[in-house]
Scaffold this motif. Structure first.
Motif, PDB file in Angstrom:
ATOM      1  N   SER A  57      57.057  18.209  42.471  1.00  0.00           N
ATOM      2  CA  SER A  57      58.461  17.844  42.277  1.00  0.00           C
ATOM      3  C   SER A  57      59.350  18.516  43.313  1.00  0.00           C
ATOM      4  O   SER A  57      60.306  17.916  43.805  1.00  0.00           O
ATOM      5  N   LEU A  58      59.032  19.758  43.664  1.00  0.00           N
ATOM      6  CA  LEU A  58      59.789  20.434  44.712  1.00  0.00           C
ATOM      7  C   LEU A  58      59.580  19.764  46.061  1.00  0.00           C
ATOM      8  O   LEU A  58      60.510  19.653  46.861  1.00  0.00           O
ATOM      9  N   ALA A  59      58.371  19.291  46.311  1.00  0.00           N
ATOM     10  CA  ALA A  59      58.112  18.565  47.557  1.00  0.00           C
ATOM     11  C   ALA A  59      58.940  17.286  47.598  1.00  0.00           C
ATOM     12  O   ALA A  59      59.503  16.926  48.643  1.00  0.00           O
ATOM     13  N   TRP A  60      59.030  16.606  46.482  1.00  0.00           N
ATOM     14  CA  TRP A  60      59.846  15.394  46.420  1.00  0.00           C
ATOM     15  C   TRP A  60      61.317  15.740  46.628  1.00  0.00           C
ATOM     16  O   TRP A  60      62.042  15.042  47.330  1.00  0.00           O
ATOM     17  N   SER A  61      61.766  16.845  46.059  1.00  0.00           N
ATOM     18  CA  SER A  61      63.151  17.266  46.224  1.00  0.00           C
ATOM     19  C   SER A  61      63.438  17.645  47.672  1.00  0.00           C
ATOM     20  O   SER A  61      64.555  17.448  48.161  1.00  0.00           O
ATOM     21  N   LEU A  62      62.438  18.184  48.364  1.00  0.00           N
ATOM     22  CA  LEU A  62      62.603  18.524  49.771  1.00  0.00           C
ATOM     23  C   LEU A  62      63.009  17.297  50.580  1.00  0.00           C
ATOM     24  O   LEU A  62      63.867  17.382  51.462  1.00  0.00           O
ATOM     25  N   LYS A  63      62.427  16.163  50.270  1.00  0.00           N
ATOM     26  CA  LYS A  63      62.782  14.925  50.963  1.00  0.00           C
ATOM     27  C   LYS A  63      64.254  14.589  50.735  1.00  0.00           C
ATOM     28  O   LYS A  63      64.977  14.261  51.673  1.00  0.00           O
ATOM     29  N   ALA A  64      64.706  14.722  49.514  1.00  0.00           N
ATOM     30  CA  ALA A  64      66.104  14.419  49.208  1.00  0.00           C
ATOM     31  C   ALA A  64      67.039  15.436  49.865  1.00  0.00           C
ATOM     32  O   ALA A  64      68.070  15.068  50.420  1.00  0.00           O
ATOM     33  N   TRP A  65      66.675  16.720  49.833  1.00  0.00           N
ATOM     34  CA  TRP A  65      67.508  17.736  50.473  1.00  0.00           C
ATOM     35  C   TRP A  65      67.596  17.480  51.971  1.00  0.00           C
ATOM     36  O   TRP A  65      68.644  17.633  52.577  1.00  0.00           O
ATOM     37  N   TRP A  66      66.461  17.134  52.565  1.00  0.00           N
ATOM     38  CA  TRP A  66      66.414  16.849  53.993  1.00  0.00           C
ATOM     39  C   TRP A  66      67.417  15.743  54.326  1.00  0.00           C
ATOM     40  O   TRP A  66      68.201  15.865  55.259  1.00  0.00           O
ATOM     41  N   ALA A  67      67.372  14.668  53.565  1.00  0.00           N
ATOM     42  CA  ALA A  67      68.262  13.538  53.832  1.00  0.00           C
ATOM     43  C   ALA A  67      69.718  13.903  53.593  1.00  0.00           C
ATOM     44  O   ALA A  67      70.593  13.528  54.373  1.00  0.00           O
ATOM     45  N   LEU A  68      69.993  14.646  52.536  1.00  0.00           N
ATOM     46  CA  LEU A  68      71.379  14.992  52.221  1.00  0.00           C
ATOM     47  C   LEU A  68      71.964  15.994  53.210  1.00  0.00           C
ATOM     48  O   LEU A  68      73.181  16.061  53.378  1.00  0.00           O
ATOM     49  N   MET A  69      71.129  16.758  53.880  1.00  0.00           N
ATOM     50  CA  MET A  69      71.610  17.716  54.869  1.00  0.00           C
ATOM     51  C   MET A  69      71.858  17.080  56.231  1.00  0.00           C
ATOM     52  O   MET A  69      72.439  17.716  57.105  1.00  0.00           O
ATOM     53  N   LEU A  70      71.416  15.851  56.415  1.00  0.00           N
ATOM     54  CA  LEU A  70      71.674  15.188  57.692  1.00  0.00           C
ATOM     55  C   LEU A  70      73.175  15.098  57.910  1.00  0.00           C
ATOM     56  O   LEU A  70      73.903  14.637  57.039  1.00  0.00           O
ATOM     57  N   PRO A  71      73.646  15.533  59.072  1.00  0.00           N
ATOM     58  CA  PRO A  71      75.097  15.539  59.288  1.00  0.00           C
ATOM     59  C   PRO A  71      75.653  14.139  59.496  1.00  0.00           C
ATOM     60  O   PRO A  71      75.030  13.294  60.124  1.00  0.00           O
ATOM     61  N   ASP A  72      76.819  13.909  58.932  1.00  0.00           N
ATOM     62  CA  ASP A  72      77.585  12.691  59.207  1.00  0.00           C
ATOM     63  C   ASP A  72      78.542  13.033  60.332  1.00  0.00           C
ATOM     64  O   ASP A  72      79.494  13.791  60.132  1.00  0.00           O
ATOM     65  N   THR A  73      78.261  12.515  61.495  1.00  0.00           N
ATOM     66  CA  THR A  73      79.128  12.821  62.621  1.00  0.00           C
ATOM     67  C   THR A  73      80.336  11.906  62.623  1.00  0.00           C
ATOM     68  O   THR A  73      80.292  10.803  62.089  1.00  0.00           O
ATOM     69  N   ALA A  74      81.381  12.362  63.220  1.00  0.00           N
ATOM     70  CA  ALA A  74      82.575  11.540  63.366  1.00  0.00           C
ATOM     71  C   ALA A  74      82.497  10.805  64.697  1.00  0.00           C
ATOM     72  O   ALA A  74      81.801  11.226  65.608  1.00  0.00           O
ATOM     73  N   GLY A  75      83.178   9.720  64.766  1.00  0.00           N
ATOM     74  CA  GLY A  75      83.252   9.013  66.034  1.00  0.00           C
ATOM     75  C   GLY A  75      82.287   7.847  66.140  1.00  0.00           C
ATOM     76  O   GLY A  75      81.981   7.165  65.163  1.00  0.00           O
ATOM     77  N   ARG A  76      81.781   7.684  67.331  1.00  0.00           N
ATOM     78  CA  ARG A  76      81.015   6.499  67.711  1.00  0.00           C
ATOM     79  C   ARG A  76      79.748   6.264  66.887  1.00  0.00           C
ATOM     80  O   ARG A  76      79.394   5.139  66.580  1.00  0.00           O
ATOM     81  N   TRP A  77      79.036   7.332  66.522  1.00  0.00           N
ATOM     82  CA  TRP A  77      77.743   7.191  65.861  1.00  0.00           C
ATOM     83  C   TRP A  77      77.830   7.333  64.351  1.00  0.00           C
ATOM     84  O   TRP A  77      76.813   7.401  63.675  1.00  0.00           O
ATOM     85  N   ARG A  78      79.025   7.405  63.799  1.00  0.00           N
ATOM     86  CA  ARG A  78      79.195   7.665  62.363  1.00  0.00           C
ATOM     87  C   ARG A  78      78.452   6.658  61.490  1.00  0.00           C
ATOM     88  O   ARG A  78      77.710   7.036  60.585  1.00  0.00           O
ATOM     89  N   ASP A  79      78.615   5.361  61.747  1.00  0.00           N
ATOM     90  CA  ASP A  79      77.974   4.339  60.918  1.00  0.00           C
ATOM     91  C   ASP A  79      76.454   4.400  61.026  1.00  0.00           C
ATOM     92  O   ASP A  79      75.747   4.273  60.032  1.00  0.00           O
ATOM     93  N   ARG A  80      75.970   4.615  62.226  1.00  0.00           N
ATOM     94  CA  ARG A  80      74.518   4.684  62.420  1.00  0.00           C
ATOM     95  C   ARG A  80      73.932   5.889  61.686  1.00  0.00           C
ATOM     96  O   ARG A  80      72.895   5.779  61.036  1.00  0.00           O
ATOM     97  N   HIS A  81      74.589   7.037  61.787  1.00  0.00           N
ATOM     98  CA  HIS A  81      74.085   8.242  61.122  1.00  0.00           C
ATOM     99  C   HIS A  81      74.153   8.106  59.603  1.00  0.00           C
ATOM    100  O   HIS A  81      73.256   8.577  58.897  1.00  0.00           O
TER     101      HIS A  81
END
Length: 137
Positions: A57-81
């Motif tokens: 279950s912790l391994a599964w949570s690692l996947k979710a944490w990984w995705a949620l920590m991905l930064p949402d950048t501002a500007g040109r690449w915002r939608d793609r990120h």
């Protein structure tokens, strides 16, 4: 089919919609059964079965944490990120492992530095390096 409830003020339609909403929980539990295999442990005692389930279950949570920590950048690449973040959140565990965990790597110890060189590639390395860059800060 029938639904049993203790909500006396609800209409039949509200009861059915509530039951249908709860069915989505089965879709969230399904990856733990199949992808991570948290509910089919290869151990023989209750304590070891519990430990195996917690680890998976912790391994599964690692996947979710990984995705949620991905930064949402501002500007040109915002939608793609933002789309990449949603994509990683929706991945099955096997896809996550093959994209980010099972990367072939060469470990070089040089002086006082430890250098990790990726030897293979996949289409998701840009996402991988974005998160690594975020973790360095």
């Amino acid at each position: 089919m029938f639904d049993i409830t203790n909500e006396r003020e609800w209409t039949p339609a509200e009861i059915v919609f509530s039951a249908n909403d709860r069915c989505h929980q089965e879709n969230l539990i399904a990856p733990l059964k199949g992808g991570v295999r948290a509910l089919s442990s290869p151990t023989d005692t209750l304590a070891s079965n519990w430990a195996y389930m917690v680890m998976t279950s912790l391994a599964w949570s690692l996947k979710a944490w990984w995705a949620l920590m991905l930064p949402d950048t501002a500007g040109r690449w915002r939608d793609r990120h933002r789309d990449e973040k949603r994509q990683v959140l929706g991945w099955e565990f096997k896809t996550f492992v093959s994209a980010f965990v099972s990367l072939p790597c060469q470990v070089v110890k040089s002086g006082r530095r430890l250098v990790l060189r990726l030897l293979g590639g996949n289409p998701h390395l840009a996402i991988f390096f974005r998160l690594v860059d975020r973790l360095r800060r």
